[in-house]
Scaffold this motif. Structure first.
Motif, PDB file in Angstrom:
ATOM      1  N   LEU A 168       0.853  -1.178   0.000  1.00  0.00           N
ATOM      2  CA  LEU A 168       0.000   0.000   0.000  1.00  0.00           C
ATOM      3  C   LEU A 168       0.893   1.233   0.000  1.00  0.00           C
ATOM      4  O   LEU A 168       1.804   1.347   0.832  1.00  0.00           O
ATOM      5  N   ILE A 169       0.624   2.121  -0.936  1.00  0.00           N
ATOM      6  CA  ILE A 169       1.384   3.359  -1.099  1.00  0.00           C
ATOM      7  C   ILE A 169       0.424   4.538  -0.980  1.00  0.00           C
ATOM      8  O   ILE A 169      -0.703   4.479  -1.481  1.00  0.00           O
ATOM      9  N   ALA A 170       0.856   5.600  -0.328  1.00  0.00           N
ATOM     10  CA  ALA A 170       0.053   6.818  -0.238  1.00  0.00           C
ATOM     11  C   ALA A 170       0.842   7.996  -0.799  1.00  0.00           C
ATOM     12  O   ALA A 170       2.077   7.982  -0.803  1.00  0.00           O
ATOM     13  N   ALA A 171       0.118   9.003  -1.289  1.00  0.00           N
ATOM     14  CA  ALA A 171       0.777  10.172  -1.873  1.00  0.00           C
ATOM     15  C   ALA A 171      -0.150  11.378  -1.796  1.00  0.00           C
ATOM     16  O   ALA A 171      -1.374  11.232  -1.646  1.00  0.00           O
ATOM     17  N   GLU A 172       0.457  12.559  -1.898  1.00  0.00           N
ATOM     18  CA  GLU A 172      -0.295  13.811  -1.896  1.00  0.00           C
ATOM     19  C   GLU A 172       0.196  14.722  -3.005  1.00  0.00           C
ATOM     20  O   GLU A 172       1.375  14.730  -3.352  1.00  0.00           O
ATOM     21  N   ILE A 178      -0.293   5.815  -9.427  1.00  0.00           N
ATOM     22  CA  ILE A 178      -0.512   7.194  -9.006  1.00  0.00           C
ATOM     23  C   ILE A 178       0.187   8.158  -9.966  1.00  0.00           C
ATOM     24  O   ILE A 178      -0.400   9.141 -10.438  1.00  0.00           O
ATOM     25  N   ARG A 179       1.446   7.859 -10.270  1.00  0.00           N
ATOM     26  CA  ARG A 179       2.213   8.747 -11.150  1.00  0.00           C
ATOM     27  C   ARG A 179       1.705   8.713 -12.595  1.00  0.00           C
ATOM     28  O   ARG A 179       1.999   9.630 -13.370  1.00  0.00           O
ATOM     29  N   LYS A 180       0.956   7.701 -12.947  1.00  0.00           N
ATOM     30  CA  LYS A 180       0.372   7.650 -14.287  1.00  0.00           C
ATOM     31  C   LYS A 180      -0.563   8.823 -14.523  1.00  0.00           C
ATOM     32  O   LYS A 180      -0.655   9.352 -15.637  1.00  0.00           O
ATOM     33  N   ILE A 181      -1.262   9.260 -13.479  1.00  0.00           N
ATOM     34  CA  ILE A 181      -2.206  10.369 -13.624  1.00  0.00           C
ATOM     35  C   ILE A 181      -1.737  11.633 -12.917  1.00  0.00           C
ATOM     36  O   ILE A 181      -2.327  12.704 -13.102  1.00  0.00           O
ATOM     37  N   CYS A 182      -0.677  11.515 -12.092  1.00  0.00           N
ATOM     38  CA  CYS A 182      -0.140  12.683 -11.383  1.00  0.00           C
ATOM     39  C   CYS A 182       1.368  12.511 -11.245  1.00  0.00           C
ATOM     40  O   CYS A 182       1.865  12.086 -10.190  1.00  0.00           O
ATOM     41  N   PRO A 183       2.127  12.802 -12.296  1.00  0.00           N
ATOM     42  CA  PRO A 183       3.566  12.508 -12.302  1.00  0.00           C
ATOM     43  C   PRO A 183       4.353  13.238 -11.217  1.00  0.00           C
ATOM     44  O   PRO A 183       5.298  12.685 -10.651  1.00  0.00           O
ATOM     45  N   GLU A 184       3.982  14.472 -10.904  1.00  0.00           N
ATOM     46  CA  GLU A 184       4.707  15.269  -9.921  1.00  0.00           C
ATOM     47  C   GLU A 184       3.936  15.265  -8.608  1.00  0.00           C
ATOM     48  O   GLU A 184       2.829  15.809  -8.528  1.00  0.00           O
TER      49      GLU A 184
END
Length: 361
Positions: A318-322, A336-342
């Motif tokens: 499980l990975i989380a990001a903001e 996640i980075r596929k739709i929000c690279p930065e």
């Protein structure tokens, strides 16, 4: 296996379902084409204060008669304001089931207990109407799922035409149960929606426990019971969500023994009281949550929130990001980075610990 990803805008910014479809498609290798699904929150603004009830109707039989039985059940307690087949793109997948939706409100005499009554209705339809399964029953949200690949389900249900402030999704790899439309994730009850990677090896115990409170597990996969456990502990029993998660994925006894005395007594009581709610096995879970949820500090959540949790030794990733107002939880950072690279922040939650994203007040 199984791929899961969810994201939420803490400012309730409306985001096209196309984003979650792109993210989930990048996780398709975690599935086998036997089940994929999406749930969007905020997608029905015209009927925001009504229940949006999504029902599968067996297409190999006279589904109109099945639909009439469902409608007759609903009209015992309230009013169907509108019903229709959920718009789909023909020719994408084998149409084993007709997906129907009812926008519904209760009669005045049930308003003070409408959530309990809606749970009863869902259980009755799933248990007593042969060929019908309710797979979404909340307000201003909708589940869309089928036994197919992520991109196929997204195209079939025209996910890009919907906008929501929170999306959860799942690409399924069935192990102990067969792949079918009702067994695809997300699983939903009221405003609770669950996507799950892994296996609930305590399913038999958990199933017997929730059924002792009137829930009926009829969708033939272990994840269904997770949605009912959250509804029981948090909505029905008013357990603060942090402690509810501690009941479902409890700390080890040696950890509890080392807590400060007041906290130790609370966690001991939780483990003793809710022993049959404890979920064993490897799992990573994302949950879309219910309004009115109680927190440890006494806050009551007036808007929906998103939770992420794992089993207590983290046998599933499980990975989380903001990023700005967005919070993501997924089985893989790549999705996640596929739709929000930065991204502003990326972290791996500790085993058995909850990630929570809340709507900003």
């Amino acid at each position: 296996m199984c791929g899961i990803i969810g994201f939420m805008s803490r400012t309730k910014r409306m985001i096209s379902g196309e984003k979650i479809a792109i993210a989930l498609d990048s996780l398709k290798e975690r599935g086998n084409g036997q089940g994929s699904g999406y749930v969007g929150y905020g997608i029905y603004p015209k009927y925001a204060d009504k229940y949006a009830i999504h029902v599968f109707l067996d297409n190999t039989r006279d589904y109109d008669k099945i639909r009439e039985k469902v409608q007759d059940t609903l009209q015992l307690y309230g009013y169907v304001l509108k019903d229709e087949e959920i718009p789909t793109e023909e020719g994408i997948i084998n149409k084993d089931y007709i997906s129907w939706r009812f926008f519904y409100e209760f009669d005045e005499k049930y308003r003070n207990s409408e959530e309990d009554k809606m749970v009863d209705i869902v259980m009755d339809i799933n248990d007593k109407i042969d060929g019908a399964f309710v797979f979404s029953s909340g307000k201003n949200l909708g589940v869309f799922k089928a036994a197919a690949w992520p991109n196929e389900v997204a195209e079939y249900f025209k996910i890009d035409k919907y906008k929501g402030y929170m999306w959860l999704s799942h690409a399924r790899y069935p192990t102990n149960t067969r792949g079918w439309w009702g067994g695809a994730h997300p699983f939903n009850l009221l405003n609770w929606s669950v996507v799950h990677n892994g296996e609930i090896t305590s399913y038999g115990t958990n199933k017997r426990y929730v059924e002792s409170f009137g829930y009926k597990c009829k969708l033939l996969t272990d994840t269904e019971v997770v949605a009912y456990l959250f509804d029981l502990l948090v909505r029905k029993h008013k357990v603060p969500v942090e402690y509810a998660v501690s009941a479902l994925a409890p700390r080890f006894w040696d950890e509890i023994d080392n807590l400060p005395e007041e906290e130790r007594k609370i966690h001991e009581a939780i483990r003793i009281t809710y022993g049959s709610a404890m979920m064993n096995g490897p799992f990573g879970i994302i949950v879309g949550t219910h309004e009115g949820m109680v927190f440890m500090n006494g806050d009551v959540e007036q808007g929906n929130a998103m939770l992420g949790l794992t089993d207590r030794i983290k046998l599933r990733p499980l990975i989380a990001a903001e990023k700005d107002d967005l919070v993501f939880v997924s089985s893989e950072e790549a999705a996640i980075r596929k739709i929000c690279p930065e991204l502003d922040r990326v972290w791996m939650p500790d085993a058995g610990r909850m990630v929570i994203a809340r709507i900003e007040k």
